[in-house]
Design a protein around this motif. Structure first.
Motif: not given
Length: 933
Positions: A527, A699-700, A730-733
């Motif tokens: 992630n 959130s990430d 994980s949003t990989d921002r």
């Protein structure tokens, strides 16, 4: 071994008992790993080999002589004598003692120190043992302290100013109020008449013969002990002690050392004291009792009940602060040492304001009455026993990692206060065999023993402005007599549910990179979460962890107040199915410490655990990411308390508060994002927005770097990391922060604040500016700070006799652009402010013109090397180093460059640094002066 349980080293411990039934009537056996002896002249000694830390020893000279032994003409001279032992002895004239020790890497104040109390004086000397002759020289220092003080009249004159400045710095609201109630709580005993700091009138005018008489009368063999614990050959140390200390002569007609006591008369006394500079509303109820000493194993066993009582009462008091409408800012009740020959059960209540003082005191007294009437519950006792045993087990597992300084405290307690020490093995065995036998009835009976209607002292402290709203003596007596008659039994709020509602879906390790030089491995999970793993053997049962991501509440402009309270409000709500109180009970008996944080530029989690409880800790981290919980009622109560506290501070501004706020305002160029919190600030805090901010930041997890340092094996914890960290959202921002760009203003700024009743001032001098952040420049910044600190102590304290202490601190920032700051601070007499500032600037100019003295550079190099030697063997150092360097993007191998970097420190480099960083164009001076009469 004393009353309040802190750690095994504080209560004394020893060898393993046989498996057969214990005879608890036996005298407490002393730990056989320490050699205890007594020379023919009466000097006692304690010697123990211990390799934590390696190549170090802790030396102490203990003297059973303090302020109680002073004559009327000597008040303050026991403490003055302590000072004089650093100002010229037989083998170390003038300031050569401090000079010699600094060259070995021992820091004056931080390492080399001493203290004087009512009954004793103790000198502390940590010394390296890996250089030839250093340990012998250290013992020579102790011998000089024992009977070689020169007490040169000229040195006495110089030290008067230093001690008078120490006395000055202790003045203020607390001291003025203490002077009003001290005699009452000490029953007009000698303790009330002999505060160690003494009387200024005597300190200014005493004759050298007067202090020499104190030294001759009380620094004598039968009242002294030499303590040596460390990485050395005990036989050689014993031989050196015998050789050096046996020749100290025994006085022909020694004075009798009177053992002073505090008498008990059975009365209840009340003191109501106010002060214009005291901002809080505090009340203490002290139930005094004769001291009980641990002599037998039965005493040790019985005091487990006391420790359990204190733990359960502490938990109940904490729960009250976690309710929707807390009755106080702080409340507590605990049994322990008091002073002299007394113990005490002390109840404390810090009220929101003067009008709430009755509510606060009533709540504390009601909790005492609730235990008296109904006792604790079986589940409470079970949890307390689990926590107690877990703490002892940790100490037992770390038995070969115990720091020498901890052993030293045991031996001081034995010599000075007749406190037994056993050793962790025997104590652990005693606990395992007897803890279960401590019954609920036994613990509950202590409430009736502790809380009586005799020998009570009540002290109420409040602001003078609120004098008319404070409790009266009659009301206090009424509350003591009548509170608690209608209390009901305690309701134990517990929950027995899984911490996680569902099993996380594990991720995988997708890459693994070794850093052999650092003994570290970096994992990247599927992630995107990075994990740095550094297994160590510094502790047997400790794992430290920290995770940091970039962003913080800087990404929410205009919501500073909510951002500052976000992590506190989230933790106040508990996590998952558990509220805060239930969570604490769920974790009883486990080593699971830590939680989330949200700062201005970062967010993350931190904590500590052990191999046994690592999985529970990771479950808790996972829950904080995925199942934060809000508790509106608890948060409302917490914020109400905070607002009341700030309102009190606003109504009664202390000199320290005004000075601190002014300094902060000037340094931030009056930026609103650096203004101090006010009652109005609390009105802007919004729980729903805090939860939104928190969820956004957590959130990430892909930009989080987790660091684990301690007692684990990488292959064994990988599955746990994959399960609990690899499953995080994980949003990989692409996360970063919005730096506020708040730095000290350019130019020359001078500001004087007039506040305070006492004739004392504070000075803060700041130089700052733009900076190229690099290891090479950082070491120059650090060196300049240390050599200037050395010079200012010599100039302002030793030569001018104008300060008790002076601090020089430095800070550097890398983001958003490089910036540095030097801060010089000291307290002094108002009439000396200008003179001492001028002398400070002269010392800076000398370094700018000629560079630092080579001997001061050598001291900095020695201190830095010695500090690093020990730091490299601690989990805490590596956790912070790896986390910080990763966050800053610095080279992780930087720690190995120290030798090279230190070689770059020269007289010329310090000259260049001083001219670069002490820029007269950017200079801030803020001075606190007393109010104009």
């Amino acid at each position: 071994m004393r009353k309040v349980f802190l750690s095994w080293c504080a209560i004394g411990l020893g060898t393993l008992l046989s498996a057969s039934a214990q005879d608890l009537s036996k005298k407490i056996p002393l730990d056989p790993d320490v050699k205890i002896g007594k020379l023919k002249n009466g000097i006692s000694y304690y010697i123990r080999k211990n390799v934590e830390p390696k190549n170090r020893a802790e030396l102490r000279l203990a003297v059973k002589a303090g302020s109680l032994l002073e004559t009327d003409a000597q008040q303050g001279l026991a403490h003055f004598m302590e000072h004089m032992n650093f100002n010229g002895t037989t083998n170390f004239p003038k300031n050569e003692l401090v000079n010699f020790l600094q060259k070995t890497g021992v820091r004056f104040g931080a390492d080399l120190n001493a203290y004087t109390s009512f009954d004793e004086t103790v000198y502390m000397l940590p010394i390296p043992t890996d250089s030839a002759g250093l340990l012998d020289r250290g013992l020579q220092v102790l011998e000089d302290w024992a009977h070689g003080a020169l007490l040169d009249p000229s040195e006495i004159e110089k030290e008067r100013g230093v001690v008078l400045e120490e006395s000055r710095m202790g003045r203020g609201a607390q001291q003025r109020m203490r002077d009003k109630y001290f005699k009452m709580i000490l029953n007009n005993s000698r303790y009330a008449e002999r505060l160690p700091i003494g009387k200024d009138s005597i300190l200014k005018a005493f004759k050298p013969e007067t202090i020499k008489a104190f030294y001759k009368d009380w620094y004598r063999p039968d009242l002294m002990a030499v303590i040596a614990v460390g990485d050395f050959d005990p036989a050689k140390v014993e031989a050196t002690i015998i050789q050096k200390f046996s020749s100290i002569p025994v006085p022909v007609k020694p004075k009798k050392r009177t053992e002073y006591t505090i008498p008990l008369d059975g009365a209840t006394n009340v003191a109501i004291v106010t002060d214009p500079e005291y901002p809080q509303n505090l009340i203490q109820v002290i139930y005094k009792q004769p001291e009980t000493k641990e002599k037998t194993l039965l005493d040790v066993r019985n005091n487990m009940a006391q420790d359990l009582y204190n733990a359960m009462m502490g938990q109940r008091m904490q729960e009250l602060t976690q309710k929707a409408n807390p009755p106080f800012l702080y409340g507590g009740s605990q049994y322990g040492d008091f002073l002299g020959n007394l113990d005490a059960y002390t109840s404390v209540a810090l009220a929101k304001d003067a009008a709430s003082m009755e509510t606060a005191l009533t709540a504390v007294l009601e909790e005492n009455a609730r235990v008296q009437k109904f006792g604790f519950t079986a589940p409470e006792l079970d949890r307390a026993k689990k926590d107690f045993l877990n703490s002892i087990e940790q100490d037992y597992k770390e038995k070969n990692k115990t720091k020498s300084a901890e052993y030293v405290q045991e031996y001081l307690g034995h010599f000075l206060h007749d406190e037994a020490f056993m050793g962790i093995e025997e104590y652990y065995s005693l606990v395992k065999k007897n803890l279960d036998g401590v019954s609920l009835n036994e613990v509950n009976a202590l409430a009736k023993k502790y809380i009586t209607d005799k020998n009570i002292s009540v002290v109420l402290m409040g602001p003078e402005k609120s004098k008319d709203a404070l409790l009266t003596e009659a009301k206090i007596r009424s509350l003591l007599a009548g509170t608690g008659k209608n209390v009901t039994a305690y309701v134990d709020d517990v929950l027995d549910s899984p911490l996680l509602s569902a099993e996380p879906k594990a991720g995988k390790v997708v890459s693994e990179k070794a850093f052999p030089k650092l003994d570290m491995t970096e994992l990247v999970l599927s992630n995107g979460v990075k994990v740095m793993l550094k297994p160590t053997d510094f502790k047997n049962d400790e794992i430290l962890l920290k995770a940091t991501g970039k962003g913080g509440y800087s990404l929410f402009p205009g919501e500073r107040e909510t951002g500052m309270f976000t992590s506190y409000m989230i933790q106040s709500g508990g996590v998952g199915p558990y509220n805060q109180t239930q969570l604490q009970k769920f974790l009883a008996g486990k080593t699971v410490n830590g939680g989330p944080f949200v700062g201005e530029l970062t967010e993350g989690v931190g904590g500590s655990t052990n191999p046994k409880d690592l999985e529970t800790t990771l479950q808790l981290i996972y829950a904080y990411f995925t199942a934060p919980r809000k508790d509106a009622e608890v948060v409302a109560g917490m914020l109400a308390n905070q607002k009341s506290y700030l309102e009190n501070m606003k109504k009664t501004l202390t000199p320290e508060k005004v000075f601190s706020d002014t300094l902060s305002a000037v340094l931030s160029n009056y930026n609103p994002d650096r203004r101090p919190l006010t009652p109005e600030s609390i009105d802007k805090v919004n729980l729903d927005r805090a939860l939104t901010m928190y969820k956004d930041r957590f959130s990430d997890a892909s930009d989080f770097v987790f660091t684990f340092v301690g007692a684990f094996k990488i292959d064994e914890i990988k599955p746990l990391l994959e399960k609990y960290l690899g499953s995080l959202p994980s949003t990989d921002r692409d996360d970063t922060f919005k730096h506020p760009n708040i730095f000290p203003p350019k130019g020359r700024i001078e500001k004087t604040v007039y506040k305070g009743l006492e004739p004392k001032s504070r000075v803060s001098l700041i130089s700052s500016g733009e900076y190229t952040y690099s290891p090479e420049n950082n070491i120059q910044i650090e060196a300049l700070q240390e050599v200037l600190q050395i010079k200012l102590i010599e100039a302002l304290r030793e030569e001018e006799s104008g300060v008790y202490g002076v601090s020089v601190s430095e800070s550097t920032e890398k983001f958003p652009t490089g910036h540095y700051r030097y801060s010089i601070g000291f307290g002094c007499a108002p009439e000396n402010v200008d003179k001492l500032i001028k002398r400070t600037q002269e010392e800076i100019t000398k370094i700018k013109q000629k560079g630092a003295d080579s001997k001061d550079i050598d001291k900095f190099v020695a201190e830095t090397n010695r500090k690093m030697e020990t730091s490299l063997k601690t989990n805490g150092f590596w956790l912070n180093y790896l986390d910080n360097n990763t966050y800053l993007g610095d080279d992780l191998d930087e720690v190995f460059q120290q030798e090279k970097l230190l070689k770059s420190i020269t007289t010329e480099s310090t000259k260049a640094a001083a001219n670069t960083y002490f820029n007269d164009d950017n200079f801030i001076k803020v001075v606190l002066m007393p109010e104009k009469k």
